[in-house]
Motif scaffolding. Structure first.
Motif, PDB file in Angstrom:
ATOM      1  N   GLY A  33      -2.295 -21.585   7.278  1.00 47.76           N
ATOM      2  CA  GLY A  33      -1.359 -21.126   8.287  1.00 47.76           C
ATOM      3  C   GLY A  33      -1.322 -19.619   8.375  1.00 47.76           C
ATOM      4  N   TYR A  34      -0.454 -19.131   9.231  1.00 44.60           N
ATOM      5  CA  TYR A  34      -0.316 -17.693   9.462  1.00 44.60           C
ATOM      6  C   TYR A  34       0.491 -17.037   8.342  1.00 44.60           C
ATOM      7  N   ARG A  35       0.057 -15.852   7.930  1.00 45.38           N
ATOM      8  CA  ARG A  35       0.737 -15.090   6.893  1.00 45.38           C
ATOM      9  C   ARG A  35       0.854 -13.627   7.329  1.00 45.38           C
ATOM     10  N   THR A  36       1.815 -12.934   6.755  1.00 41.20           N
ATOM     11  CA  THR A  36       2.081 -11.544   7.128  1.00 41.20           C
ATOM     12  C   THR A  36       1.435 -10.574   6.138  1.00 41.20           C
ATOM     13  N   ALA A  37       1.444  -9.309   6.521  1.00 35.68           N
ATOM     14  CA  ALA A  37       0.980  -8.252   5.613  1.00 35.68           C
ATOM     15  C   ALA A  37       1.857  -8.216   4.370  1.00 35.68           C
ATOM     16  N   SER A  38       3.147  -8.508   4.528  1.00 34.36           N
ATOM     17  CA  SER A  38       4.065  -8.542   3.371  1.00 34.36           C
ATOM     18  C   SER A  38       3.682  -9.641   2.392  1.00 34.36           C
ATOM     19  N   ASP A  39       3.317 -10.813   2.922  1.00 37.32           N
ATOM     20  CA  ASP A  39       2.864 -11.913   2.055  1.00 37.32           C
ATOM     21  C   ASP A  39       1.658 -11.467   1.242  1.00 37.32           C
ATOM     22  N   LEU A  40       0.738 -10.810   1.906  1.00 34.10           N
ATOM     23  CA  LEU A  40      -0.479 -10.333   1.254  1.00 34.10           C
ATOM     24  C   LEU A  40      -0.158  -9.234   0.238  1.00 34.10           C
ATOM     25  N   TRP A  41       0.728  -8.317   0.612  1.00 36.06           N
ATOM     26  CA  TRP A  41       1.095  -7.223  -0.294  1.00 36.06           C
ATOM     27  C   TRP A  41       1.688  -7.772  -1.592  1.00 36.06           C
ATOM     28  N   GLU A  42       2.531  -8.810  -1.501  1.00 33.55           N
ATOM     29  CA  GLU A  42       3.132  -9.408  -2.705  1.00 33.55           C
ATOM     30  C   GLU A  42       2.072  -9.906  -3.668  1.00 33.55           C
ATOM     31  N   ILE A  43       0.994 -10.453  -3.141  1.00 31.45           N
ATOM     32  CA  ILE A  43      -0.089 -10.967  -3.985  1.00 31.45           C
ATOM     33  C   ILE A  43      -0.928  -9.826  -4.556  1.00 31.45           C
ATOM     34  N   ILE A  56      -3.642  -2.368   3.701  1.00 32.45           N
ATOM     35  CA  ILE A  56      -3.595  -3.787   4.060  1.00 32.45           C
ATOM     36  C   ILE A  56      -3.768  -3.961   5.564  1.00 32.45           C
ATOM     37  N   TYR A  57      -2.999  -3.222   6.357  1.00 32.31           N
ATOM     38  CA  TYR A  57      -3.096  -3.353   7.812  1.00 32.31           C
ATOM     39  C   TYR A  57      -4.472  -2.938   8.336  1.00 32.31           C
ATOM     40  N   ARG A  58      -5.034  -1.888   7.774  1.00 32.78           N
ATOM     41  CA  ARG A  58      -6.361  -1.445   8.213  1.00 32.78           C
ATOM     42  C   ARG A  58      -7.383  -2.564   8.021  1.00 32.78           C
ATOM     43  N   ASN A  59      -7.329  -3.241   6.868  1.00 29.94           N
ATOM     44  CA  ASN A  59      -8.264  -4.339   6.605  1.00 29.94           C
ATOM     45  C   ASN A  59      -7.950  -5.561   7.459  1.00 29.94           C
ATOM     46  N   LEU A  60      -6.675  -5.867   7.648  1.00 29.46           N
ATOM     47  CA  LEU A  60      -6.319  -7.002   8.494  1.00 29.46           C
ATOM     48  C   LEU A  60      -6.837  -6.795   9.919  1.00 29.46           C
ATOM     49  N   HIS A  61      -6.683  -5.592  10.447  1.00 27.99           N
ATOM     50  CA  HIS A  61      -7.153  -5.317  11.805  1.00 27.99           C
ATOM     51  C   HIS A  61      -8.684  -5.290  11.881  1.00 27.99           C
ATOM     52  N   LEU A  62      -9.339  -4.828  10.838  1.00 29.52           N
ATOM     53  CA  LEU A  62     -10.802  -4.891  10.790  1.00 29.52           C
ATOM     54  C   LEU A  62     -11.257  -6.345  10.843  1.00 29.52           C
TER      55      LEU A  62
END
Length: 136
Positions: A33-43, A56-62
């Motif tokens: 499912g869909y996850r946020t940058a915050s979810d990823l940052w916690e990990i 994180i955002y730079r890689n997500l947008h890439l």
């Protein structure tokens, strides 16, 4: 799309392979499912102290630009998920609580397109939001 396909695409497009990028892709490969940058940052913050949201955002947008990840907006925040990899055009039901998705096989554009003679529709997005059976 699976993890190996994503990593190969990243390399084939000339981007550097890093442990952070691999960990980001592994995170999405495991999620349903869909996850946020915050979810990823916690990990990632445990393994990479000081990792920034900017990184994180730079890689997500890439990854989104490379079509490794899909994105949507839920409650005013950008959410990402691993690309379905479906060859055919489709849309999604998205659970508002857990972010789980289910493919919708039909497209409303099949019915709408004839009503727009003379118009050039460049793209569209159709998503249905609600609660999955587990979250109800």
């Amino acid at each position: 799309m699976n993890l190996n396909e994503a990593l190969n695409l990243l390399k084939n497009e000339g981007y550097k392979f890093t442990d952070k990028r691999k960990d980001i892709l592994e995170f999405f490969a495991k999620e349903d499912g869909y996850r946020t940058a915050s979810d990823l940052w916690e990990i990632l913050s445990d393994k990479y102290p000081g990792i920034s949201y900017d990184t994180i955002y730079r890689n997500l947008h890439l990854f989104h630009d490379l079509r490794i990840l899909e994105s949507t907006e839920l409650a005013g925040e950008k959410h990402f998920r691993f690309s379905c990899g479906h060859e055919h055009h489709h849309h999604h039901f998205i659970c508002n609580n857990c972010g789980k998705t289910k493919s919708i096989k039909t497209c409303p554009m099949d019915f709408i397109q004839p009503k727009f003679q003379g118009y050039m529709i460049e793209s569209h997005k159709f998503e249905v939001y609600g609660l999955c059976p587990v979250c109800q």
